[in-house]
Design a protein around this motif. Structure first.
Motif, PDB file in Angstrom:
ATOM      1  N   GLU B 496       0.710  -1.153   0.079  1.00 57.23           N
ATOM      2  CA  GLU B 496      -0.047   0.235   0.147  1.00 57.23           C
ATOM      3  C   GLU B 496       0.465   1.421  -0.042  1.00 57.23           C
ATOM      4  OE1 GLU B 496      -2.718  -0.197  -0.063  1.00 57.23           O
ATOM      5  OE2 GLU B 496      -3.227  -2.011  -0.175  1.00 57.23           O
ATOM      6  N   GLU B 497       0.055   2.526  -0.266  1.00 54.99           N
ATOM      7  CA  GLU B 497       0.879   3.701  -0.103  1.00 54.99           C
ATOM      8  C   GLU B 497       2.048   3.657   0.763  1.00 54.99           C
ATOM      9  OE1 GLU B 497       1.111   6.735  -1.994  1.00 54.99           O
ATOM     10  OE2 GLU B 497      -0.222   5.833  -2.897  1.00 54.99           O
ATOM     11  N   GLY B 536      -6.534  -6.214 -14.798  1.00 53.40           N
ATOM     12  CA  GLY B 536      -6.480  -4.905 -14.144  1.00 53.40           C
ATOM     13  C   GLY B 536      -7.816  -4.517 -15.461  1.00 53.40           C
ATOM     14  N   GLU B 537      -7.494  -4.935 -16.541  1.00 54.86           N
ATOM     15  CA  GLU B 537      -8.081  -4.217 -18.166  1.00 54.86           C
ATOM     16  C   GLU B 537      -9.514  -4.480 -17.840  1.00 54.86           C
ATOM     17  OE1 GLU B 537      -6.397  -6.529 -20.791  1.00 54.86           O
ATOM     18  OE2 GLU B 537      -4.615  -5.413 -21.102  1.00 54.86           O
ATOM     19  N   SER B 550      -4.189   2.145  -8.135  1.00 55.00           N
ATOM     20  CA  SER B 550      -2.960   1.968  -7.818  1.00 55.00           C
ATOM     21  C   SER B 550      -2.661   0.507  -8.067  1.00 55.00           C
ATOM     22  CB  SER B 550      -2.895   2.079  -6.790  1.00 55.00           C
ATOM     23  OG  SER B 550      -3.732   1.662  -5.738  1.00 55.00           O
ATOM     24  N   GLN B 551      -3.265  -0.404  -7.663  1.00 56.49           N
ATOM     25  CA  GLN B 551      -2.755  -1.575  -7.940  1.00 56.49           C
ATOM     26  C   GLN B 551      -2.327  -2.043  -9.784  1.00 56.49           C
ATOM     27  OE1 GLN B 551      -3.863  -5.078  -6.930  1.00 56.49           O
ATOM     28  NE2 GLN B 551      -4.478  -4.370  -5.060  1.00 56.49           N
ATOM     29  N   HIS B 552      -2.736  -1.562 -10.370  1.00 59.10           N
ATOM     30  CA  HIS B 552      -2.668  -1.855 -11.854  1.00 59.10           C
ATOM     31  C   HIS B 552      -1.453  -0.734 -11.637  1.00 59.10           C
ATOM     32  CE1 HIS B 552      -3.150   0.552 -16.007  1.00 59.10           C
ATOM     33  NE2 HIS B 552      -2.966  -0.497 -16.139  1.00 59.10           N
ATOM     34  N   LEU B 553      -1.326   0.276 -11.776  1.00 60.88           N
ATOM     35  CA  LEU B 553       0.078   1.392 -11.619  1.00 60.88           C
ATOM     36  C   LEU B 553       1.503   0.671 -11.217  1.00 60.88           C
ATOM     37  CD1 LEU B 553       0.356   3.705 -12.402  1.00 60.88           C
ATOM     38  CD2 LEU B 553       0.544   4.677 -10.059  1.00 60.88           C
ATOM     39  N   CYS B 554       0.629  -0.133 -10.038  1.00 56.45           N
ATOM     40  CA  CYS B 554       2.027  -1.267  -9.157  1.00 56.45           C
ATOM     41  C   CYS B 554       2.276  -2.419  -9.719  1.00 56.45           C
ATOM     42  CB  CYS B 554       1.220  -1.811  -7.867  1.00 56.45           C
ATOM     43  SG  CYS B 554       1.543  -0.602  -6.576  1.00 56.45           S
TER      44      CYS B 554
END
Lengths: 163, 1007
Positions: B496-497, B536-537, B550-554
């Motif tokens: 997490e962040e 994610g898509e 943010s999961q997608h970014l990770c």
């Protein structure tokens, strides 16, 4: 105001104290770099002010001796109050008042005037806890102590940056 | 001498006679140079000078004799190269004889001997005779400093040219010199004397029985305690003396028996500098000493070092103590042993272990760090030491880890383990069969995995670092360990962040380990990430909340992080590109941020590929066509209206894509780049020119010497596009592209034509009309292109630019333009893109243009003055500080004026110029104290946080000025600095606290 003590001379009371690791510099966050976001004064900021104060007796900082800890700093920016509890290395430490005075002076010099500050000994860690706390809370006595050249010299040494 | 003069009975000329009289009797200084010049020009011989001096050399009055000899010596100093061997012999005899003369005469005699010591034609034997005479006749230490210096010079000269003869003197020479320097006090002379002693030792002169005397006569200065007087014209620093004395003391093992006790004593000194000097000298000694010299002193040396490290207040003492221990251990490890000798290394290390290990086990953990540092310093010295210590310490630490239950304590222990493992890395390549760590592997792995699952972030971080180090040990981890490790890293990559630091560390570790174990990552990590990306898509399609985002970014970041091995790139790149295409299909609610995120990941992959030519080409071939296709497709009118079509055309998104292409191209080899260009330029030229805003990018990545088809046409089109007012983004890109090509174009007629076209275009555009801004941008980029390659036209263009500073419309932009000229671009005109960039272009720009800027400032009307200041600020800001410092005093009045400028860029740059100046030249700055205090305090309440910080840093630097200058301001400053203590920004408060603290200490007792 400080009974009998002073920086020089005589045997050390606690010749081989426990040494703790220094915490690193506080990392700078994105919020702190943003012009718009106000950063409130928090416990870590107060701790950073006092952790590098030198011990009058040992060539170590108050942080390294665990005399001050971040968990013993209470601060409320909106209410303009700070409370710092410090823990002398041994219960009979005659330097306790001097250490308290150094913390107090450091805060006086570093915090906005609006703050009401309370510097006291961690409850139950010093023999004459009550007497020391009373002296530290007494504004007139603190002011008088700083008129004393010898005391001011010792306090300034504690507050000078290390080489 | 007189007889020699008589041999050649030449009458002295009248003129010479007069000059000599003027000098000797008339006490004038001028004639000496005149006589010397005449001798040099051949008007008279040295012999004639001697004759003319005649009676004054034998005059009963010592002052007159001294004056006579002084003239002769001064002439010889200038003319010694003209002397014949015969003359030298006579002169030496004369001078040696004069050494017995009155003390007033001696300084001149020594000058003469110094001149003769420089003679090439000095016959053998005379050097020795001169030195003997000096040793015998002159009591050197009762002479003034200058004359003592002359004696040292004579000795130095002879040692340089007559080494063999002097060595013939044997130990007498050494003894003679010891007497000469005994009691020397002047730092200038000491530097020379130390140098002589160093030569005596290093050139192997015989010391005979005088080793101890030589040591005494030098070591009595140790440790050096010298503070240069203020305004010292000789510029001798304490450090010079320390280093030259250290070179002497540490030059020979023969001093060991005397030096080591001295060092042991001085390490215990109260004075910090003495401790440091002793430890550093010990360190220096270890490179020439061996086991034999150290043997008797090892226990005391260890005790001293241990005491310093355990008890010190100063980090420098600690560092020097550790360095000394390191050298001692290295010295013992290196020593060649006689067959019957005991290996001192083992007993020394055992001593260290014995004194340190119990500290590692104390439950309260006091002194663990100093002990660990000592052990690591010793272990870092050699492979043997490392094995010895690690095999003893590791089991202990592993046990301690389990004994302690608090995360903080465990972190400390793991950090120590990490330190030892890192040292192992330093040596592992040397011994092949034995792996000292293999026995502990399982324990270490389980401990690391325990740390990785701990809730404490700090412990996790150390765990990640330890895992990286373990992985770097070849052949240590089994495939099972690796699978587990990869699993942990996968989990940590999605933290997490609030545990950002851990996530970043995990990504970095994945990257490092992936280069070593690509297989483990491609089988256990990439498939999981691919799955996550697919999820994610569909999530994005449903437009789920920020967590998913943010999961997608990770996930994207994790993919780019592991692309460190060619085989992995072949898996991750298609995944990323496919993802991008999926977005384009329009079934996802992808905003610009998502696309930019993918592009950023692609760029990171591209950066990682740059080092490997094969991957680099693979990336280039795979990614670029895909990206271009997407962009071109999006820009086509009349195609289906997906949301993404618009998104792709946003400036930020395009810039991100361009950045990927740029990165993928910068490290290509010229022939591959040529292939690529051959495909891309036609795309631009043969299509419809006006329809693609991004059509100007392809040419930015044409490396040097790549043949560009249809260059002429390309350049003209670019120029046209750059001044067209339809789209600022494309005109700027065209200008940049034009500049990039211009910079690389070989000098010649074609270049001149292009330049002429460009200048015409600029002038036409600047005149008036809607395209002034575009023309200005073109001017700026062309200037930059030429400036970088030192093209002669660049100065014309710079002048044009400077003229625009007073333009009411373009002035501010012109001022900011100076920033562009001085900075390094990241996309075009880079060295990586083979642009022609001369290294000193900034310095050159500074020297060429700053005077004109200053002049322009003074001449300019009030309302445009800030533009000049801003331009100047940009130039000063980008210049390396060491180059800038000597120039600053001349700019000082301007800088002081600039402090009142309302522009925050100017303020910031001025403050950053003044701050080092306050530290380096406090005397000059003292004159302006009043202005400085007022301005700095004003700026400390600026609306810009950076300015407030810089102003407070300057307030802090002010305390370096002489205290008496500052004291009158102290109450005022302390009052004023109370305000920034309550600043809303923490970084400002921090500077205010340190500045105010220092001002409190000024002139106060104990500071």
């Amino acid at each position: 105001m400080v009974g009998g003590g002073g920086a020089g001379g005589g045997l050390l009371e606690n010749a081989n104290p426990l040494i703790y690791e220094r915490s690193g510099e506080r990392p700078v966050t994105a919020g702190e770099e943003d012009e718009q976001v106000p950063d409130s004064i928090d416990a870590r900021e107060i701790f950073d002010l006092i952790r590098s104060i030198n011990d009058p007796e040992h060539p170590l900082t108050l942080e390294e001796l665990n005399v001050v800890e971040q968990v013993r700093v209470q601060v409320s920016d909106p209410e303009s109050t700070v409370a710092v509890a410090f823990t002398p290395t041994i219960p009979h430490c005659s330097m306790a008042t001097l250490i308290g005075l150094s913390i107090k002076v450091k805060l006086l010099r570093s915090l906005p005037q609006r703050f009401k500050m309370d510097v006291h000994i961690t409850p139950g860690t010093h023999a004459s806890e009550h007497a020391v706390n009373k002296q530290l809370a007494d504004k007139e006595r603190v002011a008088a102590a700083l008129e004393n050249t010898h005391l001011l010299e010792v306090v300034n040494q504690c507050l000078s940056a290390r080489s | 001498m007189a007889a020699a003069a008589a041999l050649e009975a030449v009458a002295p000329t009248g003129a010479l006679w007069g000059l000599v009289q003027d000098f000797v009797m008339g006490q004038q200084e001028g004639p000496a140079d005149q006589v010397a010049a005449d001798v040099k020009s051949g008007s008279y011989t040295v012999l004639q000078v001697v004759e003319a001096l005649g009676s004054s050399l034998e005059n009963p009055e010592p002052r007159t004799r001294a004056r006579g000899i002084q003239l002769l010596s001064q002439v010889l100093l200038q003319c010694h190269s003209l002397l014949l061997e015969k003359e030298v012999v006579h002169l030496i005899l004369f001078y040696e004889n004069r050494l017995k003369d009155h003390h007033l005469v001696i300084p001149s005699v020594l000058q003469g001997l110094r001149a003769l010591s420089l003679c090439v034609s000095l016959p053998p034997g005379l050097a020795v005779s001169v030195l003997k005479a000096i040793f015998q006749e002159v009591h050197v230490q009762s002479l003034p400093q200058v004359d003592r210096h002359t004696v040292y010079s004579i000795i130095t000269n002879f040692m340089r040219t007559r080494e063999e003869e002097l060595k013939g003197l044997g130990a007498d020479f050494t003894f003679g010199f010891i007497q000469v320097m005994d009691g020397e006090k002047d730092p200038r002379n000491l530097l020379v004397a130390f140098h002589i002693v160093h030569d005596l030792i290093s050139r192997d002169y015989s010391l005979g029985p005088f080793v101890e005397e030589l040591f005494e006569v030098t070591s009595c200065y140790f440790p050096i305690d010298f503070t240069p007087p203020p305004n010292d014209p000789h510029g001798i620093q304490r450090e010079d003396l320390i280093l030259s004395l250290r070179a002497v003391l540490a030059s020979t093992p023969r001093f060991a028996e005397f030096l080591l006790p001295l060092l042991i004593e001085k390490v215990d000194s109260e004075i910090l500098s003495a401790k440091l000097d002793s430890l550093q000298t010990l360190n220096a000694c270890c490179s020439v000493y061996g086991q034999k010299e150290l043997k008797d002193f090892l226990p005391s040396l260890w005790a001293s070092v241990r005491r310093e490290v355990f008890q010190t207040a100063s980090e420098r003492v600690e560092a020097e103590g550790l360095a000394a221990l390191h050298s001692l251990t290295a010295c013992l490890s290196r020593s060649v042993l006689r067959a019957d000798a005991e290996d001192l290394l083992d007993s020394f290390l055992s001593n260290i272990l014995q004194d340190c290990r119990h500290h590692l086990c104390e439950p309260d953990m006091k002194l663990v760090w100093p002990s660990a540092k000592l052990l690591q310093a010793a272990a870092g010295a050699s492979a043997r030491a490392c094995d010895h210590i690690t095999s003893n310490v590791l089991p202990l630490l592993l046990e301690q880890f389990h004994k302690h239950s608090q995360s903080n304590q465990r972190r400390t222990i793991l950090e120590m383990i990490l330190g030892f493992l890192k040292l192992q890395q330093k040596w592992s390549c040397e011994d092949k069969d034995e792996r000292p760590l293999s026995g502990f592997k399982d324990q270490l792995c389980s401990l690391v995995f325990m740390a990785l699952t701990d809730p404490n972030t700090q412990l996790q971080l150390v765990g990640i670092r330890t895992l990286t180090v373990l992985g770097a040990q070849p052949g240590l981890l089994s495939s099972g360990d690796l699978e587990l490790a990869v699993g942990h890293l996968y989990r940590l990559s999605f933290l997490e962040e609030e545990s950002q630091s851990c996530r970043v560390a995990a990504l970095e570790a994945s990257g490092t380990l992936a280069t070593l174990y690509p297989l483990a990552f491609s089988s256990h990590l990439v498939p999981k990430l691919a799955e996550e990306l697919c999820l994610g898509e569909s999530d994005l399609a449903r437009g789920d909340g920020p967590t998913k985002h943010s999961q997608h970014l990770c996930c994207l970041q994790a993919l780019s992080a592991v692309s460190t091995h060619p085989s992995l790139v072949k898996e991750t790149l298609p995944l990323l590109l496919q993802h991008l295409c999926q977005m384009n299909k329009g079934n996802m609610a992808a905003g610009p941020n998502e696309v930019i995120a993918v592009c950023q990941s692609l760029q990171q992959v591209a950066e990682k590929c740059q080092l490997d030519p094969e991957s680099c080409w693979y990336f280039h071939q795979t990614a670029i066509p895909c990206l271009l296709a997407l962009a071109v497709q999006a820009s086509m009118p009349g195609k289906e209206h997906s949301v993404l079509r618009k998104v792709l055309l946003e400036d930020e998104v395009l810039a991100a894509m361009v950045s990927v292409i740029g990165t993928a191209t910068t490290h290509l080899s010229p022939d591959l780049a040529a292939q690529s260009v051959a495909r891309i330029v036609p795309l631009f030229l043969d299509g419809n020119i006006s329809f693609l805003p991004e059509n100007s990018f392809p040419c930015r990545f044409q490396p040097f010497q790549v043949e560009i088809p249809q260059l002429n046409q390309l350049m003209r089109e670019l120029l046209e596009l750059s001044c067209c007012d339809s789209c600022p983004f494309s005109s700027t890109a065209a200008a940049k592209c034009f500049a990039g090509l211009l910079n690389k174009h070989p000098a010649g007629q074609q270049l001149d034509e292009f330049l002429q076209l460009a200048v015409d275009k600029v002038e036409a555009g600047l005149g008036s009309g809607p395209c002034r801004t575009q023309a200005f941008t073109l001017l700026l980029w062309v200037t930059k292109a030429l400036l970088l390659r030192y093209h002669p036209l660049s100065s014309c263009l710079t002048d044009r630019l400077m003229g625009l500073l007073s333009d009411p419309e373009l002035g501010p932009a012109a001022a900011d333009g100076f920033s562009l000229l001085m900075s390094d671009c990241t996309d075009v005109l880079t060295r990586a893109g083979h642009a022609e960039v001369r290294i000193m272009f900034r310095q050159r720009f500074f020297t060429d243009n700053v005077p004109a800027l200053v002049q322009g400032f003074h001449a300019a009307p009030q309302d445009v003055k800030p533009n000049y200041l801003k331009g100047l600020s940009h130039v000063l800001n980008r210049l390396p500080k060491p180059v800038l410092l000597p120039e600053l005093p001349t700019l000082l009045s301007l800088l002081l004026e600039a402090l009142s400028c309302p522009d925050s860029v100017v303020q910031l740059s001025t403050l950053s110029c003044l701050q080092p100046l306050l530290l380096e030249a406090p005397q000059v700055m003292s004159l302006h104290i009043d202005t400085l205090v007022t301005k700095f305090l004003n700026l400390s309440s600026s609306p810009s946080m950076a300015v407030r910080i810089a102003a407070l840093q300057c307030m802090h630097a002010l305390t370096r000025l002489p205290t008496p200058v500052l004291l009158p301001y102290k109450p005022q400053v302390i009052r004023a600095l109370a305000k920034p203590l309550d600043d809303k920004k923490r970084l400002v408060r921090k500077e205010a606290v340190s500045a105010r603290g220092e001002w409190f200490l000024l002139g106060s007792p104990g500071s």
